[in-house]
Design an enzyme around this catalytic site. Structure first.
Site, PDB file in Angstrom:
ATOM      1  CG  ASP A 210      -3.402   8.301   8.599  1.00 16.44           C
ATOM      2  OD1 ASP A 210      -3.387   8.381   9.838  1.00 16.44           O
ATOM      3  OD2 ASP A 210      -3.613   9.294   7.874  1.00 16.44           O
TER       4      ASP A 210
ATOM      5  CG  ASP B 284      -2.221   0.777   0.955  1.00 17.37           C
ATOM      6  OD1 ASP B 284      -2.305   1.483  -0.080  1.00 17.37           O
ATOM      7  OD2 ASP B 284      -3.146   0.690   1.782  1.00 17.37           O
ATOM      8  CG  ASP B 285      -1.054   4.950  -0.771  1.00 13.75           C
ATOM      9  OD1 ASP B 285      -1.536   4.273   0.164  1.00 13.75           O
ATOM     10  OD2 ASP B 285      -1.710   5.808  -1.385  1.00 13.75           O
TER      11      ASP B 285
HETATM   12  O1  LIG Z   1      -4.219   3.469   7.849  1.00 11.25           O
HETATM   13  P1  LIG Z   1      -5.517   4.047   7.394  1.00 11.25           P
HETATM   14  O2  LIG Z   1      -6.016   5.139   8.322  1.00 11.25           O
HETATM   15  O3  LIG Z   1      -6.572   3.021   7.128  1.00 11.25           O
HETATM   16  O4  LIG Z   1      -5.248   4.839   6.048  1.00 11.25           O
HETATM   17  C1  LIG Z   1      -4.444   4.338   5.012  1.00 11.25           C
HETATM   18  C2  LIG Z   1      -5.264   4.082   3.776  1.00 11.25           C
HETATM   19  O5  LIG Z   1      -5.925   5.288   3.358  1.00 11.25           O
HETATM   20  C3  LIG Z   1      -5.657   5.525   1.991  1.00 11.25           C
HETATM   21  O6  LIG Z   1      -6.551   4.854   1.145  1.00 11.25           O
HETATM   22  P2  LIG Z   1      -8.034   5.359   0.893  1.00 11.25           P
HETATM   23  O7  LIG Z   1      -8.971   4.594   1.771  1.00 11.25           O
HETATM   24  O8  LIG Z   1      -8.082   6.843   1.002  1.00 11.25           O
HETATM   25  O9  LIG Z   1      -8.390   4.930  -0.571  1.00 11.25           O
HETATM   26  P3  LIG Z   1      -7.597   5.039  -1.931  1.00 11.25           P
HETATM   27  O10 LIG Z   1      -6.374   4.193  -1.773  1.00 11.25           O
HETATM   28  O11 LIG Z   1      -8.559   4.490  -2.906  1.00 11.25           O
HETATM   29  O12 LIG Z   1      -7.272   6.482  -2.153  1.00 11.25           O
HETATM   30  C4  LIG Z   1      -4.291   4.928   1.764  1.00 11.25           C
HETATM   31  O13 LIG Z   1      -4.110   4.606   0.390  1.00 11.25           O
HETATM   32  C5  LIG Z   1      -4.313   3.689   2.619  1.00 11.25           C
HETATM   33  O14 LIG Z   1      -4.872   2.586   1.929  1.00 11.25           O
HETATM   34  O1  HPA Z   2      -1.765  11.324   4.645  1.00 14.44           O
HETATM   35  C1  HPA Z   2      -2.555  10.842   3.783  1.00 14.44           C
HETATM   36  N1  HPA Z   2      -2.493  11.216   2.472  1.00 14.44           N
HETATM   37  C2  HPA Z   2      -3.300  10.712   1.516  1.00 14.44           C
HETATM   38  N2  HPA Z   2      -4.258   9.816   1.785  1.00 14.44           N
HETATM   39  C3  HPA Z   2      -4.381   9.394   3.060  1.00 14.44           C
HETATM   40  N3  HPA Z   2      -5.236   8.510   3.585  1.00 14.44           N
HETATM   41  C4  HPA Z   2      -4.977   8.445   4.888  1.00 14.44           C
HETATM   42  N4  HPA Z   2      -3.966   9.268   5.244  1.00 14.44           N
HETATM   43  C5  HPA Z   2      -3.559   9.884   4.095  1.00 14.44           C
HETATM   44 MG   LIG Z   3      -5.674   3.213  -0.036  1.00 11.05          MG
END
Ligand SMILES: O=P(O)(O)OC[C@H]1O[C@H](OP(=O)(O)OP(=O)(O)O)[C@H](O)[C@@H]1O
Ligand code: HPA
Ligand SMILES: [Mg+2]
Length: 175
Positions: free
Chosen positions: A113, A109-110
């Site tokens: 958080d 994952d990217d």
């Molecule tokens: O540790 P957490 O608080 O769960 O946050 C982390 C997740 O939040 C973001 O995804 P998001 O749900 O925004 O979806 P996306 O990847 O489709 O942008 C990010 O890419 C992680 O997958």
């Molecule tokens: O710091 C952040 N950046 C982008 N997306 C996210 N989703 C949870 N935390 C983050």
């Molecule tokens: Mg995500």
């Protein structure tokens, strides 16, 4: 005038902006792969969509892996975190490669958080290796390998969510 929800978003609460360019992201993904190369080999890469798709492609390329699957999760609506929903799990074929528990599978994952997404995916695949490019302190214990830690009050701006724009000079009040 735009009506605003009184509750601050996760992004507003975070306060400290951390913009990441494509170059920087690519470099950080390569640095992550150097570490993962010491831990593998892996049978397959699993991207947590959507943010994990970009690092998963780079990591898979560097590790020479061609089996790539997804766990499709929806949580943040732009910047507000709602209930987590698994929209799609991994395929039967990938599950078999991981012996049912995820052993030898690499989840990418990217970022992590609060750890909510990571915790859910770990429940699905407890023995998989979980890697993220960035990690905030609350979610960090869930990650096996990451590259850069940022503070919990940082909001990471990824290159696919942003565009170049004019910035006023610092003297004139730029952040
Ligand atoms: O540790 P957490 O608080 O769960 O946050 C982390 C997740 O939040 C973001 O995804 P998001 O749900 O925004 O979806 P996306 O990847 O489709 O942008 C990010 O890419 C992680 O997958
Ligand atoms: O710091 C952040 N950046 C982008 N997306 C996210 N989703 C949870 N935390 C983050
Ligand atoms: Mg995500």
């Amino acid at each position: 005038m735009v009506e605003r929800n009184s509750e601050p978003s996760a992004q507003e609460r975070a306060g400290r902006p951390f913009p990441v360019s494509w170059d920087q992201f690519h470099r950080d993904c390569r640095a992550l792969t150097w570490r993962l190369n010491e831990v593998g080999p892996f049978h397959a890469v699993i991207a947590i969509t959507r943010g994990g798709l970009v690092p998963a492609a780079i990591v898979a390329r560097e590790l020479g892996l061609r089996i790539i699957d997804t766990v499709c999760v929806a949580s943040y609506d732009h910047d507000k975190q709602g209930d987590l929903k698994v929209l799609k799990g991994i395929s039967e074929q990938t599950a078999k490669l991981g012996g049912g528990t995820g052993k030898g599978l690499l989840i990418v994952d990217d970022l992590v958080d609060t750890g909510k997404t990571g915790r859910l995916v770990r429940q699905l695949l407890p023995d998989a290796h979980f890697a993220t490019v960035y990690a905030k302190p609350k979610g960090r214990p869930l990650v096996d390998t990451y590259i850069t830690e940022v503070s919990q009050d940082t909001w990471i701006y990824f290159p696919w969510d942003t565009a170049l724009s004019f910035q006023p000079p610092i003297r004139d009040g730029a952040a």
